[in-house]
Design a protein around this motif. Structure first.
Motif, PDB file in Angstrom:
ATOM      1  N   GLU A  94       7.762  40.172 -30.927  1.00  0.00           N
ATOM      2  CA  GLU A  94       8.456  38.886 -30.917  1.00  0.00           C
ATOM      3  C   GLU A  94       8.630  38.358 -29.498  1.00  0.00           C
ATOM      4  O   GLU A  94       8.329  37.186 -29.217  1.00  0.00           O
ATOM      5  CB  GLU A  94       9.834  39.038 -31.569  1.00  0.00           C
ATOM      6  CG  GLU A  94      10.671  37.775 -31.512  1.00  0.00           C
ATOM      7  CD  GLU A  94      12.099  37.988 -31.958  1.00  0.00           C
ATOM      8  OE1 GLU A  94      12.930  37.098 -31.699  1.00  0.00           O
ATOM      9  OE2 GLU A  94      12.396  39.040 -32.553  1.00  0.00           O
ATOM     10  N   ILE A  95       9.100  39.200 -28.606  1.00  0.00           N
ATOM     11  CA  ILE A  95       9.393  38.739 -27.242  1.00  0.00           C
ATOM     12  C   ILE A  95       8.116  38.487 -26.452  1.00  0.00           C
ATOM     13  O   ILE A  95       7.952  37.444 -25.807  1.00  0.00           O
ATOM     14  CB  ILE A  95      10.287  39.763 -26.521  1.00  0.00           C
ATOM     15  CG1 ILE A  95      11.684  39.766 -27.147  1.00  0.00           C
ATOM     16  CG2 ILE A  95      10.376  39.446 -25.023  1.00  0.00           C
ATOM     17  CD1 ILE A  95      12.598  40.829 -26.618  1.00  0.00           C
ATOM     18  N   CYS A  96       7.181  39.418 -26.511  1.00  0.00           N
ATOM     19  CA  CYS A  96       6.017  39.336 -25.629  1.00  0.00           C
ATOM     20  C   CYS A  96       4.988  38.314 -26.082  1.00  0.00           C
ATOM     21  O   CYS A  96       4.088  37.972 -25.313  1.00  0.00           O
ATOM     22  CB  CYS A  96       5.368  40.717 -25.484  1.00  0.00           C
ATOM     23  SG  CYS A  96       6.472  41.904 -24.674  1.00  0.00           S
ATOM     24  N   VAL A 140       3.883  28.595 -25.515  1.00  0.00           N
ATOM     25  CA  VAL A 140       4.630  29.850 -25.425  1.00  0.00           C
ATOM     26  C   VAL A 140       3.895  31.013 -26.073  1.00  0.00           C
ATOM     27  O   VAL A 140       4.152  32.174 -25.765  1.00  0.00           O
ATOM     28  CB  VAL A 140       6.042  29.717 -26.050  1.00  0.00           C
ATOM     29  CG1 VAL A 140       6.891  28.766 -25.243  1.00  0.00           C
ATOM     30  CG2 VAL A 140       5.973  29.328 -27.519  1.00  0.00           C
ATOM     31  N   ASP A 141       2.955  30.709 -26.983  1.00  0.00           N
ATOM     32  CA  ASP A 141       2.325  31.796 -27.734  1.00  0.00           C
ATOM     33  C   ASP A 141       0.825  31.926 -27.481  1.00  0.00           C
ATOM     34  O   ASP A 141       0.131  32.616 -28.214  1.00  0.00           O
ATOM     35  CB  ASP A 141       2.572  31.622 -29.229  1.00  0.00           C
ATOM     36  CG  ASP A 141       2.052  30.298 -29.777  1.00  0.00           C
ATOM     37  OD1 ASP A 141       1.656  29.429 -28.966  1.00  0.00           O
ATOM     38  OD2 ASP A 141       2.044  30.121 -31.008  1.00  0.00           O
ATOM     39  N   GLY A 142       0.305  31.289 -26.443  1.00  0.00           N
ATOM     40  CA  GLY A 142      -1.109  31.459 -26.114  1.00  0.00           C
ATOM     41  C   GLY A 142      -1.360  32.852 -25.558  1.00  0.00           C
ATOM     42  O   GLY A 142      -0.459  33.539 -25.082  1.00  0.00           O
ATOM     43  N   HIS A 143      -2.611  33.286 -25.609  1.00  0.00           N
ATOM     44  CA  HIS A 143      -2.969  34.592 -25.084  1.00  0.00           C
ATOM     45  C   HIS A 143      -4.413  34.554 -24.586  1.00  0.00           C
ATOM     46  O   HIS A 143      -5.187  33.690 -24.961  1.00  0.00           O
ATOM     47  CB  HIS A 143      -2.804  35.696 -26.143  1.00  0.00           C
ATOM     48  CG  HIS A 143      -3.592  35.445 -27.391  1.00  0.00           C
ATOM     49  ND1 HIS A 143      -3.085  34.714 -28.452  1.00  0.00           N
ATOM     50  CD2 HIS A 143      -4.849  35.816 -27.761  1.00  0.00           C
ATOM     51  CE1 HIS A 143      -4.002  34.644 -29.403  1.00  0.00           C
ATOM     52  NE2 HIS A 143      -5.069  35.297 -29.010  1.00  0.00           N
ATOM     53  N   GLU A 147      -4.738  27.961 -23.923  1.00  0.00           N
ATOM     54  CA  GLU A 147      -3.619  27.024 -23.915  1.00  0.00           C
ATOM     55  C   GLU A 147      -2.836  27.088 -22.603  1.00  0.00           C
ATOM     56  O   GLU A 147      -1.605  27.044 -22.576  1.00  0.00           O
ATOM     57  CB  GLU A 147      -2.705  27.263 -25.118  1.00  0.00           C
ATOM     58  CG  GLU A 147      -3.427  27.069 -26.449  1.00  0.00           C
ATOM     59  CD  GLU A 147      -2.524  27.295 -27.644  1.00  0.00           C
ATOM     60  OE1 GLU A 147      -1.489  26.607 -27.726  1.00  0.00           O
ATOM     61  OE2 GLU A 147      -2.843  28.158 -28.474  1.00  0.00           O
ATOM     62  N   VAL A 148      -3.592  27.208 -21.496  1.00  0.00           N
ATOM     63  CA  VAL A 148      -3.031  27.183 -20.151  1.00  0.00           C
ATOM     64  C   VAL A 148      -3.798  26.118 -19.371  1.00  0.00           C
ATOM     65  O   VAL A 148      -5.031  26.173 -19.289  1.00  0.00           O
ATOM     66  CB  VAL A 148      -3.163  28.550 -19.447  1.00  0.00           C
ATOM     67  CG1 VAL A 148      -2.627  28.470 -18.021  1.00  0.00           C
ATOM     68  CG2 VAL A 148      -2.450  29.634 -20.237  1.00  0.00           C
ATOM     69  N   VAL A 258      -0.786  42.553 -27.481  1.00  0.00           N
ATOM     70  CA  VAL A 258      -2.095  43.000 -27.976  1.00  0.00           C
ATOM     71  C   VAL A 258      -3.049  42.953 -26.791  1.00  0.00           C
ATOM     72  O   VAL A 258      -3.885  42.066 -26.664  1.00  0.00           O
ATOM     73  CB  VAL A 258      -2.580  42.119 -29.148  1.00  0.00           C
ATOM     74  CG1 VAL A 258      -3.897  42.640 -29.710  1.00  0.00           C
ATOM     75  CG2 VAL A 258      -1.520  42.066 -30.246  1.00  0.00           C
ATOM     76  N   VAL A 259      -2.914  43.934 -25.927  1.00  0.00           N
ATOM     77  CA  VAL A 259      -3.631  43.894 -24.657  1.00  0.00           C
ATOM     78  C   VAL A 259      -5.092  44.290 -24.847  1.00  0.00           C
ATOM     79  O   VAL A 259      -5.419  45.222 -25.577  1.00  0.00           O
ATOM     80  CB  VAL A 259      -2.945  44.810 -23.619  1.00  0.00           C
ATOM     81  CG1 VAL A 259      -2.885  46.255 -24.071  1.00  0.00           C
ATOM     82  CG2 VAL A 259      -3.604  44.688 -22.261  1.00  0.00           C
ATOM     83  N   GLY A 260      -5.996  43.529 -24.198  1.00  0.00           N
ATOM     84  CA  GLY A 260      -7.410  43.874 -24.200  1.00  0.00           C
ATOM     85  C   GLY A 260      -7.679  45.030 -23.242  1.00  0.00           C
ATOM     86  O   GLY A 260      -6.953  45.240 -22.271  1.00  0.00           O
ATOM     87  N   THR A 261      -8.732  45.781 -23.522  1.00  0.00           N
ATOM     88  CA  THR A 261      -8.987  47.008 -22.750  1.00  0.00           C
ATOM     89  C   THR A 261     -10.362  47.032 -22.080  1.00  0.00           C
ATOM     90  O   THR A 261     -10.770  48.064 -21.552  1.00  0.00           O
ATOM     91  CB  THR A 261      -8.876  48.239 -23.669  1.00  0.00           C
ATOM     92  OG1 THR A 261      -9.796  48.104 -24.765  1.00  0.00           O
ATOM     93  CG2 THR A 261      -7.461  48.392 -24.211  1.00  0.00           C
ATOM     94  N   ARG A 262     -11.079  45.917 -22.063  1.00  0.00           N
ATOM     95  CA  ARG A 262     -12.438  45.931 -21.508  1.00  0.00           C
ATOM     96  C   ARG A 262     -12.440  46.339 -20.037  1.00  0.00           C
ATOM     97  O   ARG A 262     -13.278  47.137 -19.608  1.00  0.00           O
ATOM     98  CB  ARG A 262     -13.083  44.555 -21.682  1.00  0.00           C
ATOM     99  CG  ARG A 262     -13.401  44.206 -23.145  1.00  0.00           C
ATOM    100  CD  ARG A 262     -14.003  42.813 -23.263  1.00  0.00           C
ATOM    101  NE  ARG A 262     -14.310  42.473 -24.652  1.00  0.00           N
ATOM    102  CZ  ARG A 262     -13.431  41.922 -25.492  1.00  0.00           C
ATOM    103  NH1 ARG A 262     -12.194  41.676 -25.079  1.00  0.00           N
ATOM    104  NH2 ARG A 262     -13.785  41.646 -26.735  1.00  0.00           N
TER     105      ARG A 262
END
Length: 284
Positions: A94-96, A140-143, A147-148, A258-262
């Motif tokens: 929720e927060i991140c 607020v919810d882009g990743h 959306e930047v 949900v961090v990417g690991t490439r």
């Protein structure tokens, strides 16, 4: 064997199928069985005072744990209330996945970032924007750098605000050292590794958007900043991102649930899936 669910939305799975399938492949080494489930297959149900889940139209047995890679905190919370251990927790999700909430909680602990305004289209007024152009606008919810946008004047700001799909957004001053950031990978309370991401063509350094990357060694001051953030929430596996000021000092930017690991796999001989599975085994 302990049964778990690996929850993805289909679009993200399409981009990260190799990473997702590694969990399924190696789960048995840790006395676990993991089933891949898509968000469009899940139905969260409440009947009287009982919570349950249907998967593909059939009531599902309660799993021991769930790895929530969907960015949906409601799904995570539902499984938690059913008695499942969820990685990352619904609170972290929720927060991140809300940049405004993330800045509130992190900056309130004395950790610096660029000047930031938390905004809502319902009551947003441009004459309240006391930032120097160019400025950055983010949903607020882009990743993943989505959306930047960089805005150079008031006209661009008004236009972009009108185009935003979400009512909530943040505005930030452009950092004095754009096109560079540091991502720190965190598993539980442990700092796993860090990478520097950079772009000569954009103020966004995301690897998924064509940026470059390299290993990065944290100094003692930077490590202390990371550990202060780790102490705020009970993370399972996240990426903590920092931009840099004109003296290359850390400014907090965001936390990827949900961090990417490439970049992690590219620059380090680290099997983060096996490390994550071991972490799960110890926490269920």
């Amino acid at each position: 064997m302990k049964r778990g669910l690996l929850i993805y939305n289909r679009e993200d799975y399409g981009k990260n199928s190799w990473f997702a399938n590694e969990f399924i492949k190696y789960a048995s080494l840790y006395d676990m069985y993991i089933e891949l489930v898509f968000t469009d297959e899940i139905s969260l149900e409440i009947q009287n005072s009982s919570l349950s889940v249907d998967i593909s139209g059939k009531e599902a047995d309660k799993p021991t744990f769930a790895i929530n890679r969907s960015r949906d905190s409601i799904i995570g919370k539902h499984f938690e209330l059913m008695g499942c251990r969820v990685f990352n927790s619904s609170l972290v999700t929720e927060i991140c996945n809300n940049k405004a909430k993330t800045h509130q909680i992190v900056n309130s602990k004395g950790i610096k970032s660029v000047k930031t305004l938390l905004c809502n289209k319902k009551y947003f007024k441009t004459n309240n924007v006391n930032l120097s152009y160019p400025i950055i606008i983010k949903s607020v919810d882009g990743h993943g750098g989505s959306e930047v946008y960089k805005l150079d004047n008031l006209e661009q700001l008004n236009k972009k605000v009108s185009e935003l799909k979400r009512e909530e957004f943040i505005l930030q001053e452009l950092c004095s050292n754009p096109g560079k950031d540091i991502r720190v990978f965190v598993l539980g309370s442990e700092i796993i590794a860090a990478v520097k991401r950079y772009s000569d063509e954009s103020f966004k350094a995301n690897f998924s958007l064509g940026g470059q990357s390299e290993k990065y060694n944290l100094n003692s001051v930077e490590e202390e900043v990371v550990r202060r953030i780790i102490s705020i929430l009970d993370f399972d596996f996240v990426g903590i991102d920092f931009i840099l000021d004109n003296e290359n000092r850390f400014l907090f930017n965001e936390i990827e649930d949900v961090v990417g690991t490439r970049t992690l796999y590219k620059h380090y001989d680290i099997d983060i899936v096996k490390m994550y599975l071991e972490h799960i085994q110890k926490n269920i």
